[in-house]
Scaffold this motif. Structure first.
Motif, mmCIF file in Angstrom:
data_model
loop_
_atom_site.group_PDB
_atom_site.id
_atom_site.type_symbol
_atom_site.label_atom_id
_atom_site.label_comp_id
_atom_site.label_asym_id
_atom_site.label_seq_id
_atom_site.Cartn_x
_atom_site.Cartn_y
_atom_site.Cartn_z
ATOM 1 N N GLN A 116 0.864 -1.179 0.000
ATOM 2 C CA GLN A 116 0.000 0.000 0.000
ATOM 3 C C GLN A 116 0.902 1.231 0.000
ATOM 4 O O GLN A 116 1.935 1.254 0.675
ATOM 5 C CB GLN A 116 -0.898 -0.059 1.250
ATOM 6 N N ILE A 117 0.519 2.230 -0.792
ATOM 7 C CA ILE A 117 1.383 3.399 -0.990
ATOM 8 C C ILE A 117 0.723 4.651 -0.390
ATOM 9 O O ILE A 117 -0.349 5.067 -0.830
ATOM 10 C CB ILE A 117 1.597 3.641 -2.502
ATOM 11 N N TYR B 219 5.693 6.973 0.421
ATOM 12 C CA TYR B 219 6.284 7.141 -0.909
ATOM 13 C C TYR B 219 6.336 8.635 -1.225
ATOM 14 O O TYR B 219 5.347 9.346 -1.050
ATOM 15 C CB TYR B 219 5.395 6.397 -1.909
ATOM 16 N N SER C 142 1.804 -1.851 -6.383
ATOM 17 C CA SER C 142 0.932 -1.127 -5.469
ATOM 18 C C SER C 142 -0.403 -1.863 -5.324
ATOM 19 O O SER C 142 -0.870 -2.510 -6.249
ATOM 20 C CB SER C 142 0.747 0.266 -6.053
ATOM 21 N N PHE D 6 3.759 3.018 -10.960
ATOM 22 C CA PHE D 6 3.586 1.853 -10.100
ATOM 23 C C PHE D 6 2.812 0.796 -10.825
ATOM 24 O O PHE D 6 1.975 0.167 -10.370
ATOM 25 C CB PHE D 6 2.903 2.177 -8.752
#
Ligand code: SAM
Ligand code: DTB
Ligand code: SF4
Length: 345
Positions: free
Chosen positions: A49-50, A294, A320, A345
């Motif tokens: 998870q970003i 990020y 992601s 991503f």
């Protein structure tokens, strides 16, 4: 060792510190195997998870958190900034989304939000939601009414860290109690906002304090949906500016044990990645970390450059969580990863 069988990957709320100490003392290969076994039952190990962070109010904080560059008590050179205008925050959120972030986390260097600030932070939440991003805020202590207002605005997550064990805490922060932190988490939970709460490793705490922190988090009535694990960023001017850093194997151990105790929780490899090697980060992902910050900056300190992170994830075959590109045709075993949409991503 036989611990995998005993784990039974149940979501438990009755952990003891002694039991967690035994897990932390496992040989690393046993611990990693157990953590991966749990992780694969709950999540795709090829996804992270970003989140992207923004400091919306910086410095001049009245609290005395010994690790923090934003406390007014320490001369750290952090440039103070009043609460940002809503539109300026939304510009940053748009950029974060364009770069591939799923969640936008807004932090303010407050003990707790002042009533006059609430309309502004509520507008930030509404604006971030309107962009199609998950929203997260960390504004210090909240009361029940503030929590309800944030929930009504659509806030998805509230970050409020326990930081360390109750025993070690009193040597790190004196201006708010552990009980007050737990009270804020309760208000957030009662308001229906997802809880994000974790801690900092490498502040000189003993392994038993690391176990104590994990027990506090796992024995909450519901597990936090998100647990950030920060490695202390030593900032000159703070009381913790010098000291021995946590050994990398001990950090990986905490990630693995957190994964075992909190099987369904997003475990974020948070501050401190600038000083972690790629190999160490890879081990943290193998131990069950499945979220990162990020973007080039955390709140006031540096994070790995976005390009560098993109390359690292690509090398590891990790994508992601919100990427629609199918990484693997069936399950996540025995398949060569097909690289995702590498541009974003
Ligand atoms: N002022 C609010 C509060 O403390 O509740 C929100 C912002 S505060 C900066 C958010 C979290 O960042 C802290 O609880 C702490 O866990 C983490 N943090 C702050 N300084 C750090 C440092 N030097 N290294 C690692 N983590 C840090
Ligand atoms: C968390 O646990 N880590 C983030 C976020 N929650 C708000 C903050 C890290 C701050 C690191 C020091 C700085 O950049 O000021
Ligand atoms: Fe203030 Fe939060 Fe920093 Fe503590 S961690 S000094 S409350 S900004």
């Amino acid at each position: 060792m036989g611990i995998t069988a005993d784990l039974n990957v149940a979501v438990r709320h009755d952990w003891s510190v002694d039991e967690v100490m035994r897990l932390l003392q496992q040989p690393l290969h046993e611990l990693l195997f157990s953590a991966q076994t749990v992780h694969r039952q709950y999540s795709d190990p090829g996804r992270v998870q970003i989140s992207t962070l923004l400091s919306v109010k910086t410095g001049a904080c009245p609290e005395d958190c010994h690790y923090c560059p934003q406390s007014a008590r320490y001369d750290t050179g952090v440039e103070k900034q009043k609460l940002m205008a809503v539109e300026a925050v939304l510009d940053k959120a748009r950029a974060a989304k364009a770069a591939g972030a799923e969640r936008f986390c807004m932090g303010a260097a407050w003990r707790s939000p002042h009533e006059r600030d609430m309309p502004h932070v509520l507008a930030m939440v509404r604006g971030v939601k309107a962009l199609g991003l998950e929203s997260c805020m960390t504004l210090g202590m909240l009361d029940a009414d503030q929590s309800r207002q944030l929930a009504a605005a659509g806030l998805d997550y509230y970050n409020h860290n326990l930081d360390t064990s109750p025993e070690y805490y009193t040597g790190i922060i004196t201006t708010r109690s552990y009980a007050e932190r737990l009270q804020t988490l309760q208000h957030v939970r009662d308001a229906g906002i997802h809880v994000c709460s974790g801690g900092i490793l490498g502040m000189g705490e003993a392994p038993r304090d690391r176990a104590g922190l994990l027990v506090q988090l796992a024995n909450l009535p519901r597990h936090p949906e998100s647990v950030p694990l920060n490695q202390l960023v030593r900032v000159p001017g703070t009381p913790l500016e010098s000291g021995d850093d946590i050994d990398w194997t001990d950090f990986v151990r905490v990630v693995a044990v957190a994964r075992i105790m909190l099987p369904a929780t997003q475990i974020r490899l948070s501050a401190g990645r600038e000083k972690m090697t790629e190999e160490m980060q890879a081990l943290c992902f193998l131990a069950g970390a499945n979220s990162i910050f990020y973007g080039d900056c955390l709140l006031t300190t540096a994070n790995p450059e976005a390009d560098k992170d993109r390359r690292l994830l690509q090398k590891l075959g990790i994508s992601s969580q919100n990427d629609d590109t199918e990484l693997r045709s069936e399950g996540h075993k025995n398949e060569q990863p097909l690289f995702y949409n590498a541009a974003d991503f």
